[in-house]
Design an enzyme around this catalytic site. Structure first.
Site, mmCIF file in Angstrom:
data_model
loop_
_atom_site.group_PDB
_atom_site.id
_atom_site.type_symbol
_atom_site.label_atom_id
_atom_site.label_comp_id
_atom_site.label_asym_id
_atom_site.label_seq_id
_atom_site.Cartn_x
_atom_site.Cartn_y
_atom_site.Cartn_z
ATOM 1 N N SER A 143 -0.020 7.092 -0.006
ATOM 2 C CA SER A 143 -1.031 5.892 -0.047
ATOM 3 C C SER A 143 -2.118 6.172 -1.170
ATOM 4 C CB SER A 143 -1.526 5.749 1.556
ATOM 5 O OG SER A 143 -2.634 4.761 1.537
ATOM 6 N N GLU A 144 -2.529 7.420 -1.154
ATOM 7 C CA GLU A 144 -3.449 7.768 -2.141
ATOM 8 C C GLU A 144 -2.957 8.041 -3.621
ATOM 9 O OE1 GLU A 144 -6.880 8.373 -1.694
ATOM 10 O OE2 GLU A 144 -6.355 7.328 0.350
#
Length: 153
Positions: A20-21
């Protein structure tokens, strides 16, 4: 894959956060990644504390697999007895943040949507974070969680 020994669901959730990051699979599996659009850092002794102009209205010192801000480094280094900013230390720090948000039980039980809701004030890429940065759709992250070996409730 996280470097710390942990449960299947916690490992999948840590991988989900890295995905996600935007750090998973990049460099040393994200552990040495500076916030985009910057590259990588080469020394794990300390948080690199590099201020990056992310876009015209955002500057950040986010670094590592879980994109930790430098202003929190000394606190967690002391609190957790972290010897460095290496992969194992980053995993321990991420788990501590999850613990502080009271999301560990949700992760172990496969309630990943609830765990993400509890953690979205820490990781801006999670659904509902509301920081004005790109957020991933819940369905995408749930699919990644199972792809990374996690088991949903």
């Amino acid at each position: 894959m996280p470097r710390i020994e942990c449960s299947r669901n916690l490992a999948a959730f840590l991988d989900l956060l890295a995905f996600s990051e935007g750090t998973k699979g990049r460099g040393d599996d994200g552990y040495n990644k500076l916030v985009n659009p910057a590259g990588f850092f080469g020394d794990y002794r300390e948080h690199p504390d590099v201020l990056v102009q992310v876009n015209p209205s955002l500057r950040s010192t986010a670094a590592g697999r879980y994109q930790f801000l430098s202003r929190h480094w000394r606190h967690y280094q002391a609190a957790l007895g972290l010897p460095d900013f290496g992969p194992l230390s980053q995993d321990k720090w991420a788990i501590q943040l999850i613990r502080e948000r009271r999301a560990l039980a949700d992760i172990e039980a496969g309630r990943i949507d609830e765990a993400m809701r509890k953690c979205n004030n820490i990781w801006a890429s999670l659904p509902g974070a509301g920081y004005g940065q790109p957020e991933h759709p819940l369905e995408t992250l749930l699919a990644k969680f199972t792809e990374f070996g996690g088991v949903l409730a």
